[in-house]
Design an enzyme around this catalytic site. Structure first.
Site, PDB file in Angstrom:
ATOM      1  N   SER A   1      -4.568  -3.890  -1.379  1.00 30.20           N
ATOM      2  CA  SER A   1      -5.449  -4.478  -0.689  1.00 30.20           C
ATOM      3  C   SER A   1      -6.206  -3.747   0.419  1.00 30.20           C
ATOM      4  O   SER A   1      -5.631  -2.567   0.725  1.00 30.20           O
ATOM      5  CB  SER A   1      -4.936  -5.975  -0.053  1.00 30.20           C
ATOM      6  OG  SER A   1      -4.300  -5.497   1.204  1.00 30.20           O
ATOM      7  N   ASP A   2      -7.509  -4.222   0.593  1.00 30.43           N
ATOM      8  CA  ASP A   2      -7.930  -3.313   1.760  1.00 30.43           C
ATOM      9  C   ASP A   2      -7.172  -3.946   3.346  1.00 30.43           C
ATOM     10  O   ASP A   2      -6.406  -4.958   3.130  1.00 30.43           O
ATOM     11  CB  ASP A   2      -9.518  -3.595   2.093  1.00 30.43           C
ATOM     12  CG  ASP A   2     -10.086  -2.365   2.596  1.00 30.43           C
ATOM     13  OD1 ASP A   2      -9.314  -1.629   3.545  1.00 30.43           O
ATOM     14  OD2 ASP A   2     -11.522  -2.304   2.318  1.00 30.43           O
TER      15      ASP A   2
END
Length: 734
Positions: A279-280
């Protein structure tokens, strides 16, 4: 066939033996066997630990490493500090699984190269590969295994700060640069000490954020998604990228971090990607802000079932996944598959055999002379000459006096640009420093800042004007500071910030011949300058060797050959603006009731693919190998380019097509090939391109069939998206 054509062929669909596996030697049955043996020994908590990334080397986190509850760190750099953490993992944890250490090595680690948008202005994928290779070498020496790059988002809105990290507006150029950078970061084998595993980001359509506002929503058709925003990501997969990063934005109401369609159906289903997805920063937790999850458990469930394998910093997986598995809301197989993918990359990196960095190698590698020499070449090849009326450039070296003016003229921080790794201003040569080193001590130099980049003070403008009056010529360096582009740096206005326009106009009114040097991370609206200033040089943020590169161009020791990878708007009201738009039912004319503006032309100030040289090139003799193309056939296109000037120079020869009539509206032009070639004065070179039927195809109908339709096409070969020799051919029906 030239190297570029081979690369283009690869990204458009050649079946590579290592596609999606991260490299030809990364994936083998021995690694699979070791992964399965290790997985069988792991507890659920240890598996979730491999899916957890944190950003701080605290005592609490070190204790979690000992317990096998952290698998990755972000932002820990340097051989000493990385080894400190790694020693805990490989000696004190139960299963001795090494950490994978990630860092944003976007355009260099310690040796900082031009920002990606600038590097794309070189139209030189081999350069991008080499720059990424050097960045990987330095990063790996500093204990980093994983870079969160390349960013391959297509960006058509200059208000969005992260356009600086992109390759610009075009999916073809973006795909070529994506593949080139993956190749550079990963090399032939990511276990090599000169390699790191790359991460294609931000998946997907982050560059289409509404209103150019970072993190904002995205709403677009599947047709646009597949034809514009997905191709660079597919190119990264075909180039063997090891990891992906999901984006912050939602896409048509579904956040990218919880999007089964993009992460599972397309990435792992259609493209057969076998690496892992991270994920970011905190994006899984942000699913609650998006309004698709009521609590952390729902956020974790949606992300992991969609296909996000590792939680960057958000601490959702470590908090909720065990409970979700025990409650039956998340199947154990989903966890096991995610951990398999993560462990496979760790084995491919060679971390189990060689987990520690060598401090001596770190010392010898960082800022090595050959790296700095490469940074200079990259900076020079990335400069774009926008205007040179009266051939004021190159400047004479025997000038008696010269004024160097502007808030960025002697700035050593701005040239680093956004996301500058471990770069330091002390390693930068400013524009002023580069000019001084170029000229003899006999010249009288006048220097004045004039104003700050963004303040409202005009106190120094009068002094700057006086310096200009005393001089034979002026070099005025204006633009943006490093923090005005990149993440979280959206701008509603694209003018020169602060009082720089006032400084520009005041210095212009002195009548002294002047050169405007732009230093910026995005296209700016410089219509007044384009009308009044005779010379404009776009230098972007060029990295540690900015000064020598700019000086080489100013004084003619290097002939600029860069071309714009993004359109420059006349005003922010035109944004988003890009060359490959649809024609509409009422194309713009002088008639009121057409697709136009009342107050400005619809055309850009400077178009995609545009850039001047100190020499002149003449295009001639466009030839097509055939006037028809059918299934299994290729069309070869030839043109001659002659240097009719007095200086050797580079020209970026560009190939565009247009499908005139189709079942769906098609863009007015589409880039399908390019070559940067060096031509001596009086020399003529024959350039060859190859079009396949696949190059003329598009996604049609509800079943998303990718095919070319029979009918007439136009083709252009020229120096930009608005000029060129024109021909035509026909696609035959089956």
């Amino acid at each position: 066939m030239k190297r570029l054509q081979l690369l283009v062929g690869m990204i458009l669909g050649l079946q590579l033996a290592h596609s999606g596996d991260g490299g030809t030697r990364m994936m083998n049955t021995e690694i699979d066997r070791k992964v399965e043996e290790l997985l069988a020994k792991m507890t659920l908590e240890e598996k979730i630990g491999q899916m957890t990334q944190v950003a701080e080397s605290t005592q609490e986190n070190k204790a979690l490493v000992r317990q096998g509850k952290i698998g990755s760190f972000l932002g820990i750099t340097g051989a000493r500090d990385s080894n400190d953490l790694q020693e805990i993992a490989i000696r004190e944890s139960r299963l001795k699984i090494p950490l994978i250490l990630g860092f944003d090595v976007i355009h260099g680690y310690k040796t900082i190269f031009p920002i990606p948008l600038a590097e794309a202005s070189s139209w030189d994928p081999a350069l991008a590969t080499r720059d990424a290779r050097i960045a990987a070498r330095e990063a790996r020496a500093a204990g980093i295994h994983w870079t969160f790059a390349p960013m391959v988002d297509i960006a058509r809105d200059a208000r969005w700060g992260r356009i600086a990290e992109s390759a610009g507006e075009d999916p073809f150029l973006g795909s070529v640069m994506a593949a080139a950078r993956v190749k550079g970061f990963q090399g032939e084998d990511i276990a090599d000490l000169d390699a790191v595993v790359a991460c294609a980001k931000h998946y997907v359509a982050y560059g289409a954020a509404e209103a150019g506002r970072d993190y904002n929503t995205v709403d677009l058709s599947e047709k646009t998604l597949r034809e514009v925003y997905l191709p660079p990501f597919k190119a990264a997969v075909l180039a063997g990228v090891g990891t992906f990063m999901s984006a912050f934005n939602d896409l048509n109401g579904i956040p990218a971090t919880a999007n089964n369609f993009t992460l599972s159906t397309i990435l792992r289903g259609e493209w057969k990607f076998k690496g892992f997805v991270v994920s970011d920063w905190g994006a899984i937790r942000e699913l609650m802000n998006h309004g698709v999850a009521a609590n952390p458990a729902e956020a974790g469930e949606k992300a992991v079932t969609a296909g996000v394998d590792m939680d960057m910093v958000g601490q959702i997986y470590s908090e909720v996944l065990a409970g979700l598995v025990k409650d039956g809301r998340v199947h154990q197989k989903i966890i096991d598959d995610a951990v398999r993918r993560i462990l496979r990359v760790k084995f491919q990196l060679g971390l189990f055999d060689r987990p520690l960095a060598d401090p001596a190698r770190e010392t010898s590698v960082l800022l090595a002379k050959e790296h700095l020499d490469a940074a200079l070449e990259a900076a020079r090849r990335s400069i774009v000459l926008l205007k040179n009326d009266g051939e004021i450039l190159p400047l004479r070296k025997d000038l008696k006096s010269l004024a160097i003016i502007g808030p960025l003229a002697d700035d050593r921080g701005a040239p680093l640009g956004c996301w500058s790794g471990k770069g330091s201003p002390e390693d930068v040569i400013s524009v002023s420093g580069g000019i001084k080193a170029k000229l003899s001590s006999g010249i009288q130099l006048f220097e004045a800042k004039g104003c700050d980049v963004s303040s409202d003070s005009m106190a120094g403008i009068a002094e700057a004007a006086e310096m200009a009056r005393k001089s034979e010529a002026v070099v005025l360096v204006l633009g943006e500071s490093a923090d005005m582009s990149g993440e979280g740096a959206s701008r509603a206005y694209l003018d020169l910030p602060g009082k720089q326009n006032e400084l520009l106009k005041t210095v212009y009114e002195t009548g002294t011949p002047m050169v405007l040097v732009l230093m910026n991370g995005r296209p700016l609206t410089v219509s007044w300058a384009a009308e009044h200033i005779p010379v404009i040089l776009e230098t972007w943020h060029l990295g540690v060797r900015t000064g020598p590169a700019v000086a080489d161009v100013l004084f003619g020791d290097y002939n600029p050959g860069g071309k714009l990878p993004v359109s420059f708007p006349r005003t922010v009201g035109q944004v988003p603006i890009y060359y490959s738009h649809m024609n509409t039912g009422r194309p713009p004319t002088d008639d009121r009731f057409t697709s136009r503006y009342l107050d400005v032309p619809v055309t850009p100030l400077y178009p995609f693919g545009y850039g001047l040289s100190y020499t002149k090139f003449r295009y001639s003799n466009l030839q097509l190998s055939t006037r028809t193309i059918g299934p299994g056939q290729n069309l070869k296109i030839f043109a001659e380019v002659e240097n009719v000037g007095k200086r050797p120079g580079d020209e970026v020869v560009q190939l565009y097509i247009r499908d005139l009539v189709a079942s769906l509206s098609r863009p007015v032009k589409e880039l399908k090939g390019f070559q940067r070639i060096a031509i001596a004065p009086g020399e003529k070179k024959r350039v060859e391109f190859t079009l396949r039927l696949e190059d003329l195809s598009f996604y049609r109908g509800p079943d998303r069939e990718f095919a070319a339709e029979p009918g007439e096409f136009k083709v252009w070969v020229g120096p930009s998206s608005v000029e060129g020799l024109e021909g035509s051919f026909e696609v035959l029906s089956k």
